[in-house]
Design a protein around this motif. Structure first.
Motif, PDB file in Angstrom:
ATOM      1  N   ILE A 283      44.818  42.270  39.897  1.00  0.00           N
ATOM      2  CA  ILE A 283      44.285  41.068  40.547  1.00  0.00           C
ATOM      3  C   ILE A 283      42.820  40.957  40.139  1.00  0.00           C
ATOM      4  N   PHE A 284      42.455  39.811  39.578  1.00  0.00           N
ATOM      5  CA  PHE A 284      41.071  39.584  39.188  1.00  0.00           C
ATOM      6  C   PHE A 284      40.512  38.417  39.993  1.00  0.00           C
ATOM      7  N   ILE A 285      39.334  38.619  40.559  1.00  0.00           N
ATOM      8  CA  ILE A 285      38.657  37.562  41.308  1.00  0.00           C
ATOM      9  C   ILE A 285      37.466  37.104  40.483  1.00  0.00           C
ATOM     10  N   ASP A 286      37.402  35.810  40.189  1.00  0.00           N
ATOM     11  CA  ASP A 286      36.349  35.252  39.335  1.00  0.00           C
ATOM     12  C   ASP A 286      36.312  35.957  37.983  1.00  0.00           C
ATOM     13  N   ALA A 287      37.499  36.186  37.409  1.00  0.00           N
ATOM     14  CA  ALA A 287      37.646  36.834  36.101  1.00  0.00           C
ATOM     15  C   ALA A 287      37.014  38.221  36.061  1.00  0.00           C
ATOM     16  N   ASP A 288      36.909  38.849  37.229  1.00  0.00           N
ATOM     17  CA  ASP A 288      36.236  40.138  37.330  1.00  0.00           C
ATOM     18  C   ASP A 288      36.729  40.818  38.600  1.00  0.00           C
ATOM     19  N   SER A 289      36.039  41.841  39.076  1.00  0.00           N
ATOM     20  CA  SER A 289      36.322  42.470  40.369  1.00  0.00           C
ATOM     21  C   SER A 289      37.817  42.757  40.520  1.00  0.00           C
ATOM     22  N   MET A 290      38.288  43.729  39.762  1.00  0.00           N
ATOM     23  CA  MET A 290      39.724  43.995  39.683  1.00  0.00           C
ATOM     24  C   MET A 290      40.213  44.921  40.792  1.00  0.00           C
ATOM     25  N   SER A 291      41.423  44.660  41.267  1.00  0.00           N
ATOM     26  CA  SER A 291      42.179  45.609  42.082  1.00  0.00           C
ATOM     27  C   SER A 291      43.629  45.554  41.612  1.00  0.00           C
ATOM     28  N   ALA A 292      44.450  46.523  42.041  1.00  0.00           N
ATOM     29  CA  ALA A 292      45.802  46.655  41.496  1.00  0.00           C
ATOM     30  C   ALA A 292      46.856  46.639  42.590  1.00  0.00           C
ATOM     31  N   ILE A 293      47.962  45.957  42.313  1.00  0.00           N
ATOM     32  CA  ILE A 293      49.173  46.047  43.129  1.00  0.00           C
ATOM     33  C   ILE A 293      50.091  47.056  42.436  1.00  0.00           C
TER      34      ILE A 293
END
Length: 533
Positions: A7-17
């Protein structure tokens, strides 16, 4: 590692499912992250995860048999992605019996709660490439301030642990700053020996700091050492560490983190702060710029050692801010002030303009200094920056408009009216500087609509009186020196363009309280000048 989606927020700041197939045994890989350390020191903990995102830290807690997990996530879209759109993939993570998802901002939630936790987990909330974003350094965050860390510690059980994991940056700064924040927070809470309440480790990519409400026992220290040895993590700090134990696996040219931790815990702390290449003093609610590390003196060193490659390794937003200030000054003068010299009455201006120019300049600067400062202060109360911006700006415009409208009905002398308005502004601001934090703590647990209404009520008297000095001064100028009315508007508009950027520059260095004090000084001087308009 099982299948994952990013999951990327604003094409950055990643987290994973993560698709763990409903079997916790598939999550063993999470035990090989630095953020899993506290679970080796606690048994069946009650956990609060700040910034749950795709759920990696929630899965880490589940794998280590946490008895209950509150998962805070500020963005409801992320919860929806995990639960609904990719619910089959995530195995409905947030519907598991041990897990309670909460859509809330972390600082606001913790301040409005009375619950105690065995573990508060804050892990990798920010992007690894934050430095490259440049202006990220000027992003305000109330999650990592000195007051925030004290609040987290207060919400721990007697044997509870606060765990903060950060991406590792070189040259070292993030981890060192959070360590300094933890030390000063413990001291403010009355801890005489903060060194016995801290354990700090790092991998090649992350660092994790554990802050315990009580001191770490010898068995807990042994467990932390064994955890790190088995995973080739480097020890930075634990009570009783020897210099030879640091910097063994993921080796740096020297033990920067250990050396910094030792100096922060020593009487040499302020000297270390002053001499370090980056700005690493703890961020506060008054100046919530945790990611502001830039110091002008570090620039020549970085250019010398890194050449043209220094940009990705430093938060250069402060340089951008200074460039923006210069641009605002130049452009506002060119577009607002210079055209005024084309007026036919410009020859009359030179003899009379100084008091008027200074008066309206001070009003423009003072008004925006107060408004920008209160946007930041109400961000802490309303939890969401977009709420604070909308509420404060609309409140100031609306109530200042009424102040301006009703100022025409003031029967006393216009100079006296300005003095009364400025006196009210100074008194109200000083009261708010002294008591606003206490007021926020009292009402922060209320719902957002009620807090918005309360915010408008708090702002109304201040904004009302801030709307009075400008029209009173303008009406006086229009009667006595009407040819200077365009100059009054122009100078005030120029100040209004420059002051938001200037306020941020000042707040980054000295805090928003100083910006407010400077605004009150400008209003006071304007009141004195008003007698000579």
């Amino acid at each position: 590692i099982p299948p994952q989606l990013g999951i990327f927020i604003d094409a950055d700041s990643m987290s994973a499912i993560t698709d763990f197939g409903g079997r916790l045994s598939n999550l063993r890989f999470l035990d090989y992250t630095t953020s899993s350390l506290p679970y080796h020191l606690l048994r069946l903990p009650k956990v609060l995860v700040l910034g749950a995102g795709g759920g990696s830290e929630v899965l880490t807690a589940l794998y280590h048999q946490a008895s209950s997990i509150e998962a805070l996530e500020i963005n409801p879209q992320v919860i929806s992605l995990v639960q609904t759109e990719y619910g089959d993939f995530s195995n409905r993570l947030y519907s598991l019996p041990q897990v309670r998802p909460v859509v809330a901002e972390g600082r606001g939630f913790i301040q409005s709660s009375e619950k105690k936790y065995d573990l508060i987990q804050i892990a990798l909330l920010d992007s690894f490439s934050a430095s490259s974003a440049g202006v990220y350094a000027l992003s305000e965050t109330y999650l990592y301030t000195l007051e925030a860390v004290k609040e987290y510690i207060r919400h721990l059980t007697p044997e509870g642990i606060l765990s903060i994991t950060r991406w590792l940056k070189m040259p070292p700064r993030d981890g060192i700053k959070i360590f300094a924040t933890a030390v000063e927070a413990l001291e403010d809470l009355g801890v005489k020996d903060p060194s016995s309440h801290l354990v700090f480790i790092r991998s090649w990519a992350t660092s994790t700091l554990l802050i315990k409400r009580s001191f770490f026992s010898s068995s807990e220290i042994m467990a932390a050492k064994e955890f790190s040895r088995m995973r080739l993590f480097d020890l930075i700090w634990y009570p009783g560490i020897k210099s030879g134990e640091a910097n063994r696996y993921n080796t740096l040219p020297q033990a920067y983190y250990y050396d910094a931790s030792r100096k922060i815990l020593s009487p040499e702390r302020n000297k270390f702060y002053q001499n370090y290449l980056f700005y690493i003093r703890p961020a506060t609610d008054n100046s919530p710029y945790f990611f502001h590390f830039f110091r002008w003196k570090s620039l020549p060193h970085l250019l010398k050692t890194m050449g043209s490659q220094w940009i990705p390794f430093i938060e250069w937003g402060y340089i951008v801010l200074m460039a923006t200030l210069f641009q605002a000054v130049v452009v506002s003068i060119v577009l607002i002030i210079l055209p005024l010299f084309g007026l036919k009455s410009s020859t009359k201006v030179s003899r009379h303009r100084l008091p008027i120019l200074v008066y309206f300049l001070f009003l423009g600067l003072g008004y925006m200094f107060v408004e920008i400062s209160f946007i930041q202060k109400f961000t802490l109360f309303l939890s969401y920056p977009i709420y604070a911006v909308a509420v404060v700006i609309s409140g100031f415009l609306f109530f200042s408009g009424w102040g301006s409208y009703l100022s025409g009905r003031i029967r006393i002398g216009r100079a006296g009216g300005v003095a009364i308005a400025v006196g009210a502004i100074i008194i109200i601001c000083l009261i708010y500087l002294g008591f606003l934090d206490s007021i926020f703590r009292r009402f922060i647990s209320l719902s957002d609509p009620i807090k918005i209404v309360l915010s408008l009520l708090f702002l109304s008297p201040l904004a009302f009186f801030m709307g009075v000095p400008f029209p009173l001064g303008l009406s006086r100028v229009s009667v006595k020196k009407p040819f200077l009315v365009p100059w009054a508007w122009g100078v005030n508009g120029c100040a209004s363009v420059i002051s938001p950027v200037l306020a941020t520059v000042l707040a980054t260095s000295a805090g928003f309280n100083l910006v407010v004090i400077m605004a009150l000084s400008l209003y006071f001087l304007a009141a004195i000048i008003s007698a000579h308009l």
